[in-house]
Write an enzyme that holds these catalytic residues in place. Structure first.
Site, PDB file in Angstrom:
ATOM      1  N   ASP A  29      29.916  22.311 -37.178  1.00 30.09           N
ATOM      2  CA  ASP A  29      31.175  21.611 -36.983  1.00 30.09           C
ATOM      3  C   ASP A  29      31.977  22.404 -35.949  1.00 30.09           C
ATOM      4  O   ASP A  29      31.625  23.542 -35.609  1.00 30.09           O
ATOM      5  CB  ASP A  29      31.904  21.538 -38.321  1.00 30.09           C
ATOM      6  CG  ASP A  29      33.289  20.947 -38.210  1.00 30.09           C
ATOM      7  OD1 ASP A  29      33.425  19.865 -37.610  1.00 30.09           O
ATOM      8  OD2 ASP A  29      34.231  21.573 -38.717  1.00 30.09           O
ATOM      9  N   ASP A  53      36.158  22.041 -35.226  1.00 31.95           N
ATOM     10  CA  ASP A  53      37.494  22.400 -35.707  1.00 31.95           C
ATOM     11  C   ASP A  53      37.414  23.078 -37.069  1.00 31.95           C
ATOM     12  O   ASP A  53      36.852  22.523 -38.017  1.00 31.95           O
ATOM     13  CB  ASP A  53      38.373  21.147 -35.830  1.00 31.95           C
ATOM     14  CG  ASP A  53      38.876  20.663 -34.486  1.00 31.95           C
ATOM     15  OD1 ASP A  53      39.741  21.337 -33.908  1.00 31.95           O
ATOM     16  OD2 ASP A  53      38.396  19.608 -34.017  1.00 31.95           O
ATOM     17  N   ASP A  70      33.850  23.346 -42.632  1.00 31.73           N
ATOM     18  CA  ASP A  70      35.049  23.942 -43.223  1.00 31.73           C
ATOM     19  C   ASP A  70      35.843  22.977 -44.095  1.00 31.73           C
ATOM     20  O   ASP A  70      36.838  23.399 -44.688  1.00 31.73           O
ATOM     21  CB  ASP A  70      35.974  24.457 -42.110  1.00 31.73           C
ATOM     22  CG  ASP A  70      36.674  23.319 -41.391  1.00 31.73           C
ATOM     23  OD1 ASP A  70      37.923  23.259 -41.440  1.00 31.73           O
ATOM     24  OD2 ASP A  70      35.986  22.466 -40.804  1.00 31.73           O
TER      25      ASP A  70
END
Length: 226
Positions: free
Chosen positions: A11, A13, A168
Site C-alpha cells: 500500500d 498512504d 495500514d
C-alpha cells in the site's frame, strides 16, 4: 509465515509514508467550507483507506457521482499542495532495495489516484522501484474489495501464498485478506492491536522492526540447500 515468497505488495498512504495527517487537513478544510465538521474518529472510520467514491457518498449522500468526483479531486489537489516535503517510513527504502536485490518482485497497490502516486513516490525517492503499480482511480472497485490485490497477483502470475501485502488500514487489510494474502500491518495511524483485530497476520511499527527479518525473502530457486 508463508514459505517461498516471490513478491511484496505495498500500500502507499500510511504504509510507505505517513500521510494521514495531511489528508485529514485537506479534507477538514474542504468540508468546513461545505459546512460539515469532521474529527479524527470520523476520518479514520470513513476516509482513511477508503475508496474515493465511498468517501463522497458518506459525506454527501444527496449528491451524484460527478459531484463526488469533483469534490475528491479538489481534496486530492489540496493534499498535494500540503505534501511538498514527505519522509519515507523508517527502513522502507532499505527494505524494498533488499527485497529487489534478493530477486523478489515488488508492486504498489493503492487506492490513491495516479497524480498522488507520482507526487508521493517522487518525494520519497521510490519512483523507480515498483515493477507493477495498481492505481485506485483506474479500478472498477478499490479496497476494501480484493480486486486491486488480485490484479497485482495476476500481473506477476503468482498464487496468493507466494506474496505478502503491507497495509495500514482496515479497508486495505480486508482487501489483502480477501485476496488470500499474508498481511503485515504497519502501525502508523492505528495500534498493532487494532491492526491484528482487523486481520493483520503480523503488526509492526515500521520497516526497521526485527520481526520482518523472519520473512523468507528469497525466491525459492535462489535458496541454498540445507
Amino acid at each position: 509465515m508463508p514459505a517461498g515468497i516471490e513478491a511484496l505488495l505495498f500500500d502507499l498512504d500510511g504504509t510507505l509514508v505517513h500521510t494521514d495527517p495531511l489528508h485529514f487537513l485537506a479534507m477538514r478544510g474542504l468540508l468546513e467550507a461545505e459546512g460539515v465538521a469532521i474529527d479524527d474518529a470520523t476520518f479514520q472510520a470513513h476516509v482513511s483507506g477508503q475508496p474515493n467514491e465511498a468517501i463522497g457518498r458518506h459525506f454527501f449522500p444527496e449528491r451524484g457521482p460527478a459531484e463526488h468526483r469533483a469534490f475528491i479531486e479538489r481534496k486530492e489537489a489540496r493534499f498535494r499542495e500540503l505534501a511538498g516535503a514527505l519522509v519515507p517510513l523508517a527502513g522502507v527504502v532499505a527494505f524494498i532495495d533488499r527485497a529487489r536485490a534478493e530477486g523478489l518482485r515488488v508492486a504498489l497497490v493503492t487506492n490513491a489516484p495516479r497524480a498522488n502516486v507520482s507526487h508521493m513516490l517522487e518525494a520519497i525517492g521510490l519512483a523507480d522501484r515498483f515493477e507493477t503499480v495498481i492505481y485506485g482511480d483506474e479500478l472498477a472497485r478499490g479496497k476494501p474489495d480484493p480486486l486491486p490485490y488480485r490484479l497485482a497477483l495476476e500481473a506477476f502470475g503468482l498464487a496468493p501464498d507466494r506474496a505478502v501485502a503491507f497495509e495500514d488500514s482496515p479497508p486495505g487489510l480486508a482487501a489483502a485478506k480477501g485476496a488470500g494474502l499474508f498481511c503485515v500491518g504497519i502501525a502508523t495511524s492505528r495500534s498493532p492491536e487494532a491492526l491484528r483485530a482487523a486481520g493483520a497476520d503480523l503488526a509492526v511499527a515500521d520497516f526497521e522492526d526485527a520481526s520482518l527479518r523472519a520473512l523468507p525473502m528469497v525466491r525459492p530457486e535462489r535458496r541454498r540447500p540445507d
